[in-house]
Design a protein around this motif. Structure first.
Motif, PDB file in Angstrom:
ATOM      1  N   VAL A   1      34.234   0.722  51.994  1.00  7.44           N
ATOM      2  CA  VAL A   1      34.612   1.446  50.779  1.00  7.44           C
ATOM      3  C   VAL A   1      33.626   2.583  50.483  1.00  7.44           C
ATOM      4  O   VAL A   1      33.507   3.041  49.351  1.00  7.44           O
ATOM      5  CB  VAL A   1      34.725   0.510  49.557  1.00  7.44           C
ATOM      6  N   VAL A   2      32.938   3.057  51.510  1.00  9.95           N
ATOM      7  CA  VAL A   2      31.947   4.118  51.363  1.00  9.95           C
ATOM      8  C   VAL A   2      32.398   5.357  52.126  1.00  9.95           C
ATOM      9  O   VAL A   2      32.791   5.264  53.295  1.00  9.95           O
ATOM     10  CB  VAL A   2      30.568   3.667  51.881  1.00  9.95           C
ATOM     11  N   ASP A   3      32.326   6.504  51.473  1.00 16.34           N
ATOM     12  CA  ASP A   3      32.619   7.778  52.129  1.00 16.34           C
ATOM     13  C   ASP A   3      31.352   8.519  52.539  1.00 16.34           C
ATOM     14  O   ASP A   3      31.372   9.273  53.515  1.00 16.34           O
ATOM     15  CB  ASP A   3      33.451   8.667  51.199  1.00 16.34           C
ATOM     16  N   TYR A   4      30.278   8.323  51.788  1.00 16.04           N
ATOM     17  CA  TYR A   4      29.011   8.975  52.149  1.00 16.04           C
ATOM     18  C   TYR A   4      27.850   8.157  51.587  1.00 16.04           C
ATOM     19  O   TYR A   4      28.015   7.417  50.612  1.00 16.04           O
ATOM     20  CB  TYR A   4      28.954  10.424  51.651  1.00 16.04           C
ATOM     21  N   VAL A   5      26.721   8.283  52.255  1.00 11.61           N
ATOM     22  CA  VAL A   5      25.494   7.616  51.820  1.00 11.61           C
ATOM     23  C   VAL A   5      24.460   8.690  51.515  1.00 11.61           C
ATOM     24  O   VAL A   5      24.236   9.596  52.326  1.00 11.61           O
ATOM     25  CB  VAL A   5      24.948   6.662  52.893  1.00 11.61           C
ATOM     26  N   THR A   6      23.838   8.598  50.346  1.00  9.86           N
ATOM     27  CA  THR A   6      22.779   9.521  49.965  1.00  9.86           C
ATOM     28  C   THR A   6      21.433   8.848  50.201  1.00  9.86           C
ATOM     29  O   THR A   6      21.091   7.885  49.509  1.00  9.86           O
ATOM     30  CB  THR A   6      22.899   9.932  48.491  1.00  9.86           C
ATOM     31  N   VAL A   7      20.715   9.347  51.187  1.00  8.29           N
ATOM     32  CA  VAL A   7      19.372   8.846  51.461  1.00  8.29           C
ATOM     33  C   VAL A   7      18.388   9.672  50.640  1.00  8.29           C
ATOM     34  O   VAL A   7      18.234  10.876  50.864  1.00  8.29           O
ATOM     35  CB  VAL A   7      19.036   8.948  52.959  1.00  8.29           C
ATOM     36  N   MET A   8      17.758   9.028  49.677  1.00  6.32           N
ATOM     37  CA  MET A   8      16.741   9.712  48.887  1.00  6.32           C
ATOM     38  C   MET A   8      15.477   9.842  49.731  1.00  6.32           C
ATOM     39  O   MET A   8      14.890   8.837  50.142  1.00  6.32           O
ATOM     40  CB  MET A   8      16.448   8.943  47.601  1.00  6.32           C
ATOM     41  N   THR A   9      15.083  11.069  49.992  1.00  3.31           N
ATOM     42  CA  THR A   9      13.914  11.321  50.825  1.00  3.31           C
ATOM     43  C   THR A   9      12.662  11.586  49.984  1.00  3.31           C
ATOM     44  O   THR A   9      11.589  11.862  50.517  1.00  3.31           O
ATOM     45  CB  THR A   9      14.190  12.492  51.780  1.00  3.31           C
ATOM     46  N   VAL A  10      12.839  11.496  48.673  1.00  2.00           N
ATOM     47  CA  VAL A  10      11.729  11.450  47.712  1.00  2.00           C
ATOM     48  C   VAL A  10      12.105  10.378  46.694  1.00  2.00           C
ATOM     49  O   VAL A  10      13.254   9.935  46.648  1.00  2.00           O
ATOM     50  CB  VAL A  10      11.518  12.798  46.992  1.00  2.00           C
ATOM     51  N   ASN A  11      11.162   9.968  45.882  1.00  3.50           N
ATOM     52  CA  ASN A  11      11.492   9.057  44.793  1.00  3.50           C
ATOM     53  C   ASN A  11      12.238   9.833  43.715  1.00  3.50           C
ATOM     54  O   ASN A  11      11.789  10.902  43.291  1.00  3.50           O
ATOM     55  CB  ASN A  11      10.228   8.405  44.234  1.00  3.50           C
ATOM     56  N   PRO A  12      13.391   9.344  43.271  1.00  2.00           N
ATOM     57  CA  PRO A  12      14.235  10.135  42.383  1.00  2.00           C
ATOM     58  C   PRO A  12      13.627  10.355  41.010  1.00  2.00           C
ATOM     59  O   PRO A  12      12.855   9.535  40.523  1.00  2.00           O
ATOM     60  CB  PRO A  12      15.513   9.287  42.285  1.00  2.00           C
ATOM     61  N   GLY A  13      13.997  11.508  40.425  1.00  2.00           N
ATOM     62  CA  GLY A  13      13.568  11.784  39.068  1.00  2.00           C
ATOM     63  C   GLY A  13      13.154  13.219  38.813  1.00  2.00           C
ATOM     64  O   GLY A  13      13.450  13.777  37.763  1.00  2.00           O
ATOM     65  N   PHE A  14      12.466  13.826  39.796  1.00  3.32           N
ATOM     66  CA  PHE A  14      11.943  15.169  39.570  1.00  3.32           C
ATOM     67  C   PHE A  14      12.066  16.015  40.833  1.00  3.32           C
ATOM     68  O   PHE A  14      11.944  15.511  41.956  1.00  3.32           O
ATOM     69  CB  PHE A  14      10.468  15.113  39.147  1.00  3.32           C
ATOM     70  N   ALA A  15      12.285  17.311  40.645  1.00  2.75           N
ATOM     71  CA  ALA A  15      12.323  18.252  41.764  1.00  2.75           C
ATOM     72  C   ALA A  15      10.905  18.568  42.220  1.00  2.75           C
ATOM     73  O   ALA A  15       9.932  18.340  41.504  1.00  2.75           O
ATOM     74  CB  ALA A  15      13.038  19.534  41.331  1.00  2.75           C
ATOM     75  N   GLY A  16      10.805  19.085  43.442  1.00  8.53           N
ATOM     76  CA  GLY A  16       9.526  19.571  43.937  1.00  8.53           C
ATOM     77  C   GLY A  16       8.616  18.531  44.540  1.00  8.53           C
ATOM     78  O   GLY A  16       7.439  18.805  44.794  1.00  8.53           O
ATOM     79  N   GLN A  17       9.132  17.332  44.825  1.00  8.05           N
ATOM     80  CA  GLN A  17       8.285  16.293  45.413  1.00  8.05           C
ATOM     81  C   GLN A  17       8.190  16.444  46.936  1.00  8.05           C
ATOM     82  O   GLN A  17       8.976  17.149  47.559  1.00  8.05           O
ATOM     83  CB  GLN A  17       8.850  14.914  45.077  1.00  8.05           C
ATOM     84  N   LYS A  18       7.245  15.742  47.524  1.00  4.78           N
ATOM     85  CA  LYS A  18       7.007  15.817  48.954  1.00  4.78           C
ATOM     86  C   LYS A  18       7.912  14.842  49.703  1.00  4.78           C
ATOM     87  O   LYS A  18       8.094  13.693  49.293  1.00  4.78           O
ATOM     88  CB  LYS A  18       5.536  15.496  49.255  1.00  4.78           C
ATOM     89  N   PHE A  19       8.487  15.300  50.812  1.00  2.00           N
ATOM     90  CA  PHE A  19       9.344  14.487  51.673  1.00  2.00           C
ATOM     91  C   PHE A  19       8.561  13.282  52.213  1.00  2.00           C
ATOM     92  O   PHE A  19       7.410  13.418  52.640  1.00  2.00           O
ATOM     93  CB  PHE A  19       9.836  15.366  52.829  1.00  2.00           C
ATOM     94  N   ILE A  20       9.189  12.120  52.204  1.00  2.55           N
ATOM     95  CA  ILE A  20       8.561  10.892  52.719  1.00  2.55           C
ATOM     96  C   ILE A  20       8.896  10.757  54.204  1.00  2.55           C
ATOM     97  O   ILE A  20      10.060  10.564  54.568  1.00  2.55           O
ATOM     98  CB  ILE A  20       9.055   9.668  51.932  1.00  2.55           C
ATOM     99  N   PRO A  21       7.921  10.873  55.099  1.00  5.66           N
ATOM    100  CA  PRO A  21       8.199  10.960  56.533  1.00  5.66           C
ATOM    101  C   PRO A  21       9.021   9.814  57.121  1.00  5.66           C
ATOM    102  O   PRO A  21       9.824  10.030  58.035  1.00  5.66           O
ATOM    103  CB  PRO A  21       6.796  11.003  57.158  1.00  5.66           C
TER     104      PRO A  21
END
Length: 231
Positions: free
Chosen positions: A129-149
Motif C-alpha cells: 500500500v506504498v507508492d513512495y518512501v521518503t528517506v529523511m537524510t537529516v533529522n526532520p524539523g529545520f532546513a540547512g542541516q548536514k546530510f547523515i552519511p
C-alpha cells in the motif's frame, strides 16, 4: 526518471505565490510541502490554508509531508485542500497500514517517511500500500542541516528490499540534497529529490537558472553511472 521537488519551507513566504509560478515554469516535477506540528518535530510550518492558497497556481503534484503525531486524524483536511500525495511518518502512527490505505482509497499516492534512525524493516508489511518512501537524510524539523552519511546505505538497502519483494515504489530523499550528495543518492537508488537551500533556493542565481543547472547535473551523473556500469 529522476524527479525534482522544491521544498517550499525554504521559500520566502512573502512571495510564495510568485515562487510557485516561477518554479513551475522552470520545470520542477512536484512541490514538497512540509507540515510540522511543533510536537512530532520541533517546528511549525505550512497549514492547510496556506497550501490551499497556492494550489491554483500550478498543475504540478502537491506532495504533503505530514511531520505530525497521529497523522490519520488530519488526512481529510489535507486531501480537501488539494494534496496529490501524502507521506506520513512510520514513527507517528500506531496504524500505519490503515492510514496508508485511507490515503490510497481517496485517490492519492501514499508515502511512508522514515527518520534517520528508523529501520527500513518498518515497511516490510505495508509495501503493498506504498507508492513512495521518503528517506529523511537529516533529522526532520529545520532546513540547512548536514546530510547523515549512513543514509546512502539506507537508500541502497531500501532499494534492494523493494526490488527483492517485486514492488514498484519510488524512493524520495529529503534533507541537504545538493551537488555533493545527489551523486550518492542517485547511485544507491533514489529517484525523487526534495531540493531546498542546498540546490534550488540560492540567492546568487535565479530559480530558472537553478533548475536548469540541477537538471544538467543530474543528467551528467546518470551518464557517468551508465558509463561506469559498462566497464
Amino acid at each position: 526518471m529522476t524527479l525534482i521537488g522544491p521544498s517550499l519551507m525554504c521559500a520566502d513566504m512573502g512571495v510564495l505565490k510568485e515562487t510557485v509560478i516561477r518554479l513551475d515554469q522552470a520545470g520542477v516535477d512536484f512541490f514538497h510541502l512540509d507540515v510540522m506540528d511543533g510536537s512530532f518535530v520541533p517546528n511549525f510550518t505550512m497549514g492547510p490554508d496556506l497550501i490551499k492558497s497556492i494550489k491554483p497556481y500550478t498543475n504540478k503534484p502537491f506532495d504533503v509531508h505530514l511531520m505530525v503525531k497521529n497523522p490519520e486524524i488530519h488526512l481529510d483536511t489535507f486531501i480537501d485542500v488539494g494534496a496529490d500525495m501524502i507521506s506520513v511518518h512510520a514513527e507517528a502512527t500506531e496504524h500505519l497500514q490503515r492510514t496508508l490505505q485511507t490515503i490510497r482509497n481517496n485517490g492519492l499516492k501514499a508515502g511512508v517517511a522514515l527518520n534517520p534512525s528508523s529501520p527500513i524493516e518498518e515497511l516490510k508489511y505495508v509495501l503493498d500500500v506504498v507508492d513512495y518512501v521518503t528517506v529523511m537524510t537529516v533529522n526532520p524539523g529545520f532546513a540547512g542541516q548536514k546530510f547523515i552519511p549512513l543514509m546512502y546505505k539506507k537508500v541502497k538497502d531500501l532499494k534492494r528490499m523493494i526490488d527483492s519483494e517485486g514492488y514498484n515504489i519510488d524512493i524520495q530523499v529529503d534533507g541537504n540534497i545538493g551537488y555533493e550528495t545527489i551523486p550518492g543518492v542517485l547511485e544507491n537508488g533514489a529517484n525523487m529529490l526534495v531540493c531546498g537551500t542546498s540546490s534550488l533556493f540560492k540567492p546568487e542565481i535565479t530559480f530558472e537558472e537553478a533548475v536548469t543547472k540541477l537538471k544538467e547535473f543530474i543528467t551528467s551523473q546518470k551518464e557517468n553511472q551508465f558509463e561506469a556500469n559498462l566497464k
